[in-house]
Design an enzyme around this catalytic site. Structure first.
Site, PDB file in Angstrom:
ATOM      1  N   ASP A 136      -2.561  -1.804  -0.814  1.00 37.35           N
ATOM      2  CA  ASP A 136      -1.515  -2.520  -1.551  1.00 37.35           C
ATOM      3  C   ASP A 136      -2.103  -3.567  -2.497  1.00 37.35           C
ATOM      4  OD1 ASP A 136       0.679  -1.195  -0.681  1.00 37.35           O
ATOM      5  OD2 ASP A 136       1.493  -2.788   0.568  1.00 37.35           O
ATOM      6  N   ASP A 289       5.086  -5.396  14.136  1.00 37.72           N
ATOM      7  CA  ASP A 289       4.433  -4.813  15.308  1.00 37.72           C
ATOM      8  C   ASP A 289       5.220  -5.106  16.584  1.00 37.72           C
ATOM      9  OD1 ASP A 289       3.908  -7.515  15.146  1.00 37.72           O
ATOM     10  OD2 ASP A 289       1.743  -7.292  14.936  1.00 37.72           O
TER      11      ASP A 289
END
Length: 533
Positions: A136, A289
């Site tokens: 990214d 997460d």
């Protein structure tokens, strides 16, 4: 020479005005102290003691569980049907499951080679593994370097894919989600995830994948982190102490009792079927997460933590990077708790005890109470009682419980026991930022979705030419000053002076030390300082 009196320096009118103001402030303070300040402070003491007891019970409980785990040797390999993968002459490599390895990164100039090299060095049949680099990066130079590194490994016969996207929507969660959409991923059974500074050992997959093959309800196998730069400075040693407790105690207890703990976002392997059933990656908080782990657990999936399997990584060594990381790690769980509390309560697939564990122990005590009580009690309430002697804190709450909690936290890193006092002072300062972030997460305000990638230095400082290193670094004074820390340092210093002059509990010893810690961190003299170019 005669001593110069104040009357020679200040006109009588000013002296009179100054005395009048002081008397008025004193009079107002005495008028509001008894009916307002004292009752409010007593309530604050009661709430602080209640939170301390909750944290104390949680720490003792986890300590007892860890002792039992060690005594009865309840290793994951014994609790679950673990067998090494053996070659099959007839099936050949097709007997091995297909594994995807994802490496999300963002402008990781200093560490991208380490992570890609370590992933490509994983021992596994070459036609049964895919390395997926999710870049990214917004810096075109770094982007080109990462792509060239991927091409270099591809020329060696490694099945590596370099993936980019047009935007950074969802940050890390968005990148991982986009990576899972690729056509070749549908052939994969498991996905291993490593952040850009993580370097798994070659046998990582051989030690994790067997847990999935013989236990159909296991969704996640999480490894422990090993810090390569723990000795870089005092700040990294303090971080090591905190994180070692997390891995040695919290993760082990969750795995051994409820088969649930928070996924650490890296150095873990997921069963893709479980990941998909849980709803995949979501970017609604900064802890994608933990979000995934909670949702998978509510579907009935189990997690395994391997404390003996360690993956090398880097701790943030600059104070700025560490503050941003701690904001994300504190704000995200609080915001996720706000979003998921009712969903957990209504869930019918898991036991009541597991729901109590997730809501009370995992979220409320560890992710909210632990941050708030540290700052509220030790940095606000205790100093305030110095100014209001009518309110007293029992010795068991001010001394005994905090001491036991501190010693229980220190068991994770025995080599740093001599740094315990420094760790206490450091953690109290950081609790200011964690408490602020926790409140932002609970209220879903301001910087709730702020995501700043943790800066990794790698060997950047070691490889600078000697000539450049000899030059005096240039920096703006604003780059180092942290006004919030300086403000609280001044408050604690004032309380310490007041206690030394008028107090009877000898809190001034602690308050002076804590004030110095706030000043040191307020002036930026902590961690590695990297001046702007």
């Amino acid at each position: 020479m005669d001593r110069i009196s104040s009357s020679t320096l200040l006109p009588e009118t000013f002296q009179g005005t100054n005395d009048d103001v002081t008397q008025q402030i004193g009079l107002i303070w005495e008028q509001i102290k008894a009916p307002l300040i004292v009752p409010l402070l007593r309530i604050a003491v009661f709430v602080s003691l209640a939170m301390s007891v909750m944290l104390f019970i949680e720490r003792v409980y986890m300590g007892v569980v860890i002792i039992l785990v060690k005594l009865f040797c309840r290793k994951p390999e014994k609790r679950y049907n673990w067998e090494p993968i053996r070659d099959d002459v007839e099936l050949g490599n097709s007997a091995y499951p297909m594994v995807l390895v994802q490496i999300p990164m963002y402008n990781e100039k200093e560490v991208y080679q380490l992570s890609i090299g370590a992933a490509c060095g994983l021992s596994w049949p070459s036609d049964r593994i895919i390395i997926q680099v999710l870049d990214d990066s917004t810096d075109p130079t770094i982007k080109d370097l990462v792509e060239m590194e991927c091409q270099r490994w591809a020329s060696k016969g490694i099945n590596i894919k370099y993936e980019i996207r047009d935007n950074r929507t969802g940050y890390k969660a968005g990148a991982l989600k986009e990576g899972m959409k690729r056509s070749y991923v549908k052939h994969c059974d498991y996905v291993a995830i490593f952040d850009a500074d993580f370097q798994p050992e070659p046998d990582f997959l051989w030690r994790t994948i067997p847990f999935f093959l013989h236990n159909s309800k296991i969704a996640l196998v999480q490894a422990r982190w090993k810090f390569v730069n723990a000795d870089e400075c005092l700040m990294t040693r303090m971080q090591e102490m905190s994180l070692d407790y997390h891995f040695t105690v919290e993760q082990e207890v969750g795995s051994s009792t409820y088969a649930f703990f928070g996924f650490n976002g890296t150095a873990g392997v997921w069963r893709i079927a479980a990941l998909s059933e849980a709803g995949g990656w979501k970017d609604r908080t900064t802890v994608e997460d933990m979000d995934l782990a909670v949702r998978a657990s509510l579907k009935g999936w189990k997690f395994v933590y391997l404390g003996h399997l360690q993956v090398k990584n880097e701790l943030p060594s600059t104070f700025k990077a560490y503050r941003y990381q701690q904001h994300r790690w504190s704000c995200g769980p609080a915001n996720l708790f706000r979003k998921m509390a009712m969903e957990i309560i209504r869930n019918k697939k898991v036991t009541t005890w597991k729901k109590v564990h997730v809501i009370y122990s995992f979220f409320f005590v560890r992710k909210i109470i632990a941050h708030i009580v540290t700052f509220f009690f030790y940095c606000m309430v205790i100093p305030a009682t110095v100014l209001v002697p009518e309110v007293e804190i029992p010795k068991w709450g001010a001394v005994y419980i905090p001491s036991i909690i501190t010693l229980l936290n220190a068991v994770g890193t025995p080599r740093s026991l001599h740094l315990l006092v420094f760790w206490i002072l450091f953690e109290n300062v950081m609790s200011l930022h964690r408490t602020k972030a926790t409140i932002i997460g609970l209220l879903e305000a301001g910087r709730v979705n702020e995501w700043v990638v943790t800066e990794k230095l790698g060997d950047a400082l070691k490889t600078k030419p000697a000539i450049k290193a000899a030059k005096k670094p240039r920096f703006k004074i604003g780059d180092r000053l942290n006004l919030l820390e300086l403000g609280f340092g001044a408050f604690l210093f004032f309380c310490a002076c007041y206690d030394l002059a008028f107090g009877k509990n000898h809190y001034f010893i602690y308050l002076y030390l804590q004030a110095i810690a706030f000043f040191v961190m307020g002036f930026g003299y902590v961690g590695t300082f990297v001046p702007n170019a």
